[in-house]
Enzyme design. Sequence first.
Site, PDB file in Angstrom:
ATOM      1  N   GLY A 240       0.867  -1.175   0.000  1.00 53.88           N
ATOM      2  CA  GLY A 240       0.000   0.000   0.000  1.00 53.88           C
ATOM      3  C   GLY A 240       0.903   1.223   0.000  1.00 53.88           C
ATOM      4  O   GLY A 240       1.846   1.307   0.809  1.00 53.88           O
ATOM      5  N   ALA A 241       0.622   2.158  -0.920  1.00 55.85           N
ATOM      6  CA  ALA A 241       1.588   3.237  -1.165  1.00 55.85           C
ATOM      7  C   ALA A 241       2.027   4.005   0.095  1.00 55.85           C
ATOM      8  O   ALA A 241       3.234   4.125   0.358  1.00 55.85           O
ATOM      9  CB  ALA A 241       1.027   4.182  -2.229  1.00 55.85           C
TER      10      ALA A 241
ATOM     11  N   ASP B 159      -1.604   4.824  -6.258  1.00 54.03           N
ATOM     12  CA  ASP B 159      -0.163   4.607  -6.057  1.00 54.03           C
ATOM     13  C   ASP B 159       0.666   5.749  -6.611  1.00 54.03           C
ATOM     14  O   ASP B 159       1.764   6.029  -6.131  1.00 54.03           O
ATOM     15  CB  ASP B 159       0.272   3.293  -6.693  1.00 54.03           C
ATOM     16  CG  ASP B 159      -0.205   2.137  -5.839  1.00 54.03           C
ATOM     17  OD1 ASP B 159      -1.362   1.737  -5.987  1.00 54.03           O
ATOM     18  OD2 ASP B 159       0.578   1.686  -4.978  1.00 54.03           O
TER      19      ASP B 159
ATOM     20  N   ARG C 104      10.045  -1.478  -5.197  1.00 52.33           N
ATOM     21  CA  ARG C 104       8.785  -1.468  -5.973  1.00 52.33           C
ATOM     22  C   ARG C 104       8.727  -0.147  -6.760  1.00 52.33           C
ATOM     23  O   ARG C 104       8.922   0.919  -6.167  1.00 52.33           O
ATOM     24  CB  ARG C 104       7.566  -1.622  -5.055  1.00 52.33           C
ATOM     25  CG  ARG C 104       7.541  -2.971  -4.328  1.00 52.33           C
ATOM     26  CD  ARG C 104       6.193  -3.261  -3.719  1.00 52.33           C
ATOM     27  NE  ARG C 104       5.192  -3.559  -4.739  1.00 52.33           N
ATOM     28  CZ  ARG C 104       3.890  -3.677  -4.471  1.00 52.33           C
ATOM     29  NH1 ARG C 104       3.449  -3.529  -3.233  1.00 52.33           N
ATOM     30  NH2 ARG C 104       3.021  -3.940  -5.440  1.00 52.33           N
TER      31      ARG C 104
ATOM     32  N   ASN D  50      -3.354   2.889 -10.027  1.00 50.75           N
ATOM     33  CA  ASN D  50      -3.760   2.146  -8.835  1.00 50.75           C
ATOM     34  C   ASN D  50      -3.773   0.662  -9.212  1.00 50.75           C
ATOM     35  O   ASN D  50      -3.454   0.290 -10.351  1.00 50.75           O
ATOM     36  CB  ASN D  50      -5.137   2.627  -8.347  1.00 50.75           C
ATOM     37  CG  ASN D  50      -5.488   2.056  -6.979  1.00 50.75           C
ATOM     38  OD1 ASN D  50      -4.661   2.101  -6.050  1.00 50.75           O
ATOM     39  ND2 ASN D  50      -6.676   1.505  -6.823  1.00 50.75           N
TER      40      ASN D  50
HETATM   41  O1  MRU Z   1       0.360  -3.912  -4.656  1.00 54.85           O
HETATM   42  P1  MRU Z   1      -0.205  -3.196  -3.470  1.00 54.85           P
HETATM   43  O2  MRU Z   1      -1.050  -4.065  -2.601  1.00 54.85           O
HETATM   44  O3  MRU Z   1       0.854  -2.437  -2.715  1.00 54.85           O
HETATM   45  O4  MRU Z   1      -1.166  -2.120  -4.136  1.00 54.85           O
HETATM   46  C1  MRU Z   1      -1.896  -1.271  -3.302  1.00 54.85           C
HETATM   47  C2  MRU Z   1      -2.817  -0.372  -4.030  1.00 54.85           C
HETATM   48  O5  MRU Z   1      -2.911  -0.384  -5.242  1.00 54.85           O
HETATM   49  C3  MRU Z   1      -3.553   0.639  -3.207  1.00 54.85           C
HETATM   50  O6  MRU Z   1      -4.811   0.897  -3.733  1.00 54.85           O
HETATM   51  C4  MRU Z   1      -2.749   1.944  -3.164  1.00 54.85           C
HETATM   52  O7  MRU Z   1      -1.419   1.702  -2.816  1.00 54.85           O
HETATM   53  C5  MRU Z   1      -3.322   2.918  -2.222  1.00 54.85           C
HETATM   54  S1  MRU Z   1      -3.112   2.455  -0.544  1.00 54.85           S
HETATM   55  C6  MRU Z   1      -3.752   3.673   0.418  1.00 54.85           C
END
Ligand code: MRU
Length: 343
Positions: free
Chosen positions: A46-47, A238, A88, A248
């Site tokens: 999650g970002a 993201d 990432r 996202n």
């Molecule tokens: O691959 P992830 O689980 O890190 O991806 C997360 C997302 O796409 C979320 O929607 C995004 O990071 C927003 S989190 C507040």
Amino acid sequence: MLYPVIWQNNSVSLIDQTRLPNEYTVVQIHRSEDMAQAIKTMIVRGAPAIGVAAAYGIYLGSREIEAQNHQEFLEHLEKVADLLRSTRPTAVNLFWAISRMMKTAYETLGTVVEIKQKLWETAQAIHAEDLQTCHAIGEHGLAALPPTPEKLTILTHCNAGALATAGYGTALGVVRSAWNSGRLERVFADETRPRLQGAKLTAWECVQEGIPVTVITDSMAAHCMQRGLIHAVVVGADRIAANGDTANKIGTYSVAIAAKAHHIPFFVAAPLSTVDFSLPDGSKIPIEERHPGEIYQVGDTILTPGAVDFYNPAFDVTPAELITAIITENGVFAPDKLTSFKY
Ligand code: MRU
């Protein structure tokens, strides 16, 4: 409350998100290399949470450096930063947090010991600010939701909840605020193939708080909209380009197209640290590609025949014209008005 990243006992505790919802385990991180690995393997994800974790990663890395000479210390710290940056590529909060930490290292006058102390304080500040930001996003988002019906059903994709931030969440922060003020009927959570963050994490968070949640497969979202089951969509982000194009989790773009076709408002909820003002539009947002095993394997079961190819992009870009508004800690903006908040 749920906090995926905690500073305690001179180290970082991370909820292991790869094991939820079946097992709640906490991983103790003492070294920057382990933090990089935790980000890469999505123990923390999650970002905004990745940003907070990376900030602590820089501090942990600084502790490992023995050099007392500034130049040497900074050279070592750059290597730590490079390692964390390589984990990432899409979530810009990672790069934003590392830049802020490195700026602190370069601009702090004093001994190496004093720089390390300042790095710890900056990581703590990034952590605390993200929690406040999420609460502000929740409040602004609540005010932006459609006025009718009184009780809304909100669809979300992936997990933009407490687990994806310092706590409370962005998209799920809006959901929480709606729930706490009596405006929420239920959440529809897309399962979010291939890693199932919706089915596993969003559903788990909702269950923890007694928020009614219905899990659907990604392919069911348009049908639910057509049947009038969804009043608004709220997702996280993201990386948002200056024109509002939003990267996202993969599948978000299809949800946005379906929402537009059914005249359902589609909101992106994200902190301003997720906006990458250096990119004029979404075409240059780097899209992470992950291992094909995420597609062809579930547990020990192989789903596909041999000799096929796979393509596994982890994110997609939703064009700004499909987005009703972007909910930030400073208010709610039409996507093309974001630039007024460049900081
Ligand atoms: O691959 P992830 O689980 O890190 O991806 C997360 C997302 O796409 C979320 O929607 C995004 O990071 C927003 S989190 C507040």
